[in-house]
Enzyme design. Structure first.
Site, mmCIF file in Angstrom:
data_model
loop_
_atom_site.group_PDB
_atom_site.id
_atom_site.type_symbol
_atom_site.label_atom_id
_atom_site.label_comp_id
_atom_site.label_asym_id
_atom_site.label_seq_id
_atom_site.Cartn_x
_atom_site.Cartn_y
_atom_site.Cartn_z
ATOM 1 N N ASN A 127 -15.106 11.302 -9.645
ATOM 2 C CA ASN A 127 -15.878 10.728 -10.751
ATOM 3 C C ASN A 127 -15.480 9.291 -11.074
ATOM 4 O OD1 ASN A 127 -17.237 10.712 -13.546
ATOM 5 N ND2 ASN A 127 -15.054 10.595 -14.062
ATOM 6 N N TYR A 136 -21.897 -3.071 -7.143
ATOM 7 C CA TYR A 136 -22.019 -1.743 -7.772
ATOM 8 C C TYR A 136 -23.095 -0.890 -7.088
ATOM 9 C CZ TYR A 136 -22.195 1.884 -11.383
ATOM 10 O OH TYR A 136 -22.156 3.094 -12.054
HETATM 11 P P1 NAI Z 1 -15.493 5.199 -17.866
HETATM 12 O O1 NAI Z 1 -15.224 3.761 -17.673
HETATM 13 O O2 NAI Z 1 -15.712 5.722 -19.246
HETATM 14 O O3 NAI Z 1 -14.340 6.053 -17.178
HETATM 15 C C1 NAI Z 1 -13.872 5.754 -15.901
HETATM 16 C C2 NAI Z 1 -12.471 6.296 -15.750
HETATM 17 O O4 NAI Z 1 -12.003 5.939 -14.455
HETATM 18 C C3 NAI Z 1 -11.479 5.691 -16.765
HETATM 19 O O5 NAI Z 1 -10.673 6.721 -17.330
HETATM 20 C C4 NAI Z 1 -10.643 4.749 -15.926
HETATM 21 O O6 NAI Z 1 -9.294 4.602 -16.403
HETATM 22 C C5 NAI Z 1 -10.689 5.421 -14.565
HETATM 23 N N1 NAI Z 1 -10.403 4.465 -13.521
HETATM 24 C C6 NAI Z 1 -10.971 3.233 -13.366
HETATM 25 N N2 NAI Z 1 -10.407 2.609 -12.324
HETATM 26 C C7 NAI Z 1 -9.471 3.437 -11.816
HETATM 27 C C8 NAI Z 1 -8.561 3.348 -10.742
HETATM 28 N N3 NAI Z 1 -8.473 2.245 -9.982
HETATM 29 N N4 NAI Z 1 -7.753 4.386 -10.486
HETATM 30 C C9 NAI Z 1 -7.807 5.493 -11.253
HETATM 31 N N5 NAI Z 1 -8.639 5.634 -12.294
HETATM 32 C C10 NAI Z 1 -9.469 4.618 -12.557
HETATM 33 O O7 NAI Z 1 -16.735 5.533 -16.925
HETATM 34 P P2 NAI Z 1 -17.897 6.635 -17.041
HETATM 35 O O8 NAI Z 1 -19.040 6.008 -17.696
HETATM 36 O O9 NAI Z 1 -17.365 7.899 -17.547
HETATM 37 O O10 NAI Z 1 -18.289 6.753 -15.510
HETATM 38 C C11 NAI Z 1 -17.809 7.775 -14.670
HETATM 39 C C12 NAI Z 1 -18.557 7.683 -13.359
HETATM 40 O O11 NAI Z 1 -19.957 7.793 -13.605
HETATM 41 C C13 NAI Z 1 -18.358 6.360 -12.635
HETATM 42 O O12 NAI Z 1 -18.262 6.596 -11.253
HETATM 43 C C14 NAI Z 1 -19.621 5.580 -12.952
HETATM 44 O O13 NAI Z 1 -19.928 4.635 -11.974
HETATM 45 C C15 NAI Z 1 -20.629 6.712 -12.989
HETATM 46 N N6 NAI Z 1 -21.839 6.399 -13.744
HETATM 47 C C16 NAI Z 1 -21.771 6.165 -15.093
HETATM 48 C C17 NAI Z 1 -22.923 5.867 -15.777
HETATM 49 C C18 NAI Z 1 -22.931 5.598 -17.237
HETATM 50 O O14 NAI Z 1 -23.999 5.275 -17.779
HETATM 51 N N7 NAI Z 1 -21.825 5.718 -17.954
HETATM 52 C C19 NAI Z 1 -24.225 5.797 -15.101
HETATM 53 C C20 NAI Z 1 -24.167 6.095 -13.703
HETATM 54 C C21 NAI Z 1 -23.018 6.380 -13.063
#
Ligand code: NAI
Length: 407
Positions: free
Chosen positions: A82, A147
């Site tokens: 994720n 992205y």
């Molecule tokens: P978020 O930014 O709230 O959470 C992402 C998490 O990944 C954070 O806890 C962060 O610390 C962790 N992370 C980031 N870089 C890291 C690294 N190098 N190593 C380990 N951990 C790392 O993101 P969200 O919104 O929950 O997104 C989750 C997934 O869903 C992502 O892959 C995002 O691309 C995808 N996504 C999100 C959307 C949205 O509208 N929020 C829409 C489409 C896809």
């Protein structure tokens, strides 16, 4: 007890997903680079039995750290890749350095494969792998660096893994806009205008993180097996909308995602499709209709069958209900009827756009020949039920569990 590994578990979708799995009695291995936030999540999770949840502080852009992930990690029933990031700058692509592109690709595209490789020896037979891509992997979003390319790559990687490992169940979730820290940041920095985003979403709203968690919970279950190799585009219908008229923000509150469902099954040969769920006892319920008439329609009659099913449904439901239509697999349709089948799928997407303001949902499931209807019941319950209130306008392609179709 089942065990799931979730990356990016300290925030947003990953955090709600950890909560959902832990409440359902799973042991969670939670991976993130944010030490403090991860610790807070782990402390907040309920523990069932003696197996404590396992926090793993790892930077997923570092290959060596991922390779060490298997040490101390228990056997796994599911991996949810994720973690992901957007490009922090708005620089045009040709002004970005290879290093800048690489940083994003390392997390969004390389890490999911590296996690699966590192944990391959821990996977229990029939384990599920779910990758979290994005609607940005289906259609290009400019000025967010690599992205969109990284997320398109992840979809292709998922489908290739499903082919390579038919013994596993490998799927990909493509969320639309979800109100998480990632999106709040985009809004705060002026890179996303919420009204503009919502105007392109037939359901007229962004998703809550728990709606993605519910989808991941289904995809991580045994019942997702006929869906291996496929994309679940969970975006309120934005991916199927091609019009220019803006949708108004919805005025309808989302119902609880665990609301009991009342299933109506109608159409020819409906009996084997009857979904056995606990009948709701109270007056508050989510109404779901499963219609099998198109599955048994005469050659060339799919569009008319879907239209009839939709008319029947819309005459009985005012708002907040779902219609799921069963369609024959497109691989079995004669070329003379392929146009009718595609027209039926587009009719369904068009209906989803017209019905969005009422939170009336419509989706289809393509049923492969020879599949035992029982094997589709978990998918039917998810797609039709209250947990999937952000799913509309989609045709989900299924296969018999012995085969995974070529992408
Ligand atoms: P978020 O930014 O709230 O959470 C992402 C998490 O990944 C954070 O806890 C962060 O610390 C962790 N992370 C980031 N870089 C890291 C690294 N190098 N190593 C380990 N951990 C790392 O993101 P969200 O919104 O929950 O997104 C989750 C997934 O869903 C992502 O892959 C995002 O691309 C995808 N996504 C999100 C959307 C949205 O509208 N929020 C829409 C489409 C896809």
């Amino acid at each position: 007890m089942q065990t799931v590994l979730i990356t990016g578990a300290a925030s947003g979708i990953g955090r709600d997903t950890a909560r959902l799995f832990a409440s359902a009695g799973w042991q969670c291995v939670l991976v993130d680079r944010n030490v403090q936030a991860l610790e807070q999540v782990v402390q907040s999770l309920p523990v069932h039995g003696t197996a404590a949840h396992v926090p793993r502080v790892i930077d997923l852009t570092d290959r060596q750290q991922i390779e060490a992930l298997a040490q101390g990690t228990p056997a796994l029933d599911a991996i949810l890749n994720n973690a992901g990031m957007t490009e922090p700058s708005t620089l045009p692509l040709i002004e970005q350095t290879p290093e800048q592109l690489q940083r994003l690709l390392a997390l969004n595209l390389a890490a999911p494969a590296a996690v699966v490789e590192a944990c391959a020896g821990l996977l229990r037979p029939g384990a599920r792998i779910v990758n979290v891509s994005s609607g940005a992997g289906l259609a290009a979003i400019p000025w967010r660096g690599a992205y969109s390319p990284s997320k398109a790559g992840l979809i292709a990687q998922t489908q290739a893994l499903a082919q390579a490992r038919p013994d596993l169940c490998v799927t990909v979730l493509a969320p639309g806009f979800v109100r998480t820290e990632l999106v709040e940041n985009l809004i705060a920095t002026g890179r996303l205008v919420p009204e503009g985003a919502v105007a392109k979403i037939p359901l007229g709203r962004m998703a809550a993180p728990m709606e993605m968690a519910q989808a991941l919970f289904f995809l991580a279950s045994d019942g997702a097996k006929p869906f291996s190799g496929q994309i679940l585009a969970l975006n309120g219908g934005s991916s199927i909308y091609g019009g220019s008229r803006p949708f108004a923000p919805t005025t309808i509150d989302t119902l609880p995602l665990d609301l009991p469902v009342k299933f109506e099954v109608r159409g020819d040969h409906a009996e084997p499709w009857r979904v056995r769920v606990e009948e709701p006892t109270g007056p508050v319920r989510y109404e779901a209709c499963l219609d099998s008439s198109a599955l048994y329609a005469p050659a060339g009659g799919l569009l008319q069958a879907v239209h009839a099913a939709a008319t029947h449904f819309a005459n009985r439901h005012v708002q907040q209900a779902s219609l799921t239509v069963l369609l024959p697999s497109r691989s079995t349709v004669r070329w003379q009827d392929a146009g009718d089948a595609a027209a039926a799928r587009m009719l369904l997407s068009t209906l989803a756009c017209e019905w969005g303001a009422l939170a009336l949902r419509i989706n289809a499931i393509e049923v492969p020949e020879g599949l035992d209807p029982q094997q589709l019941h978990p998918l039917l319950v998810y797609v039709g039920g209250s947990a999937a209130q952000y799913l509309t306008g989609q045709t989900l392609v299924c296969h018999a569990p012995s085969s995974v179709p070529t992408p």
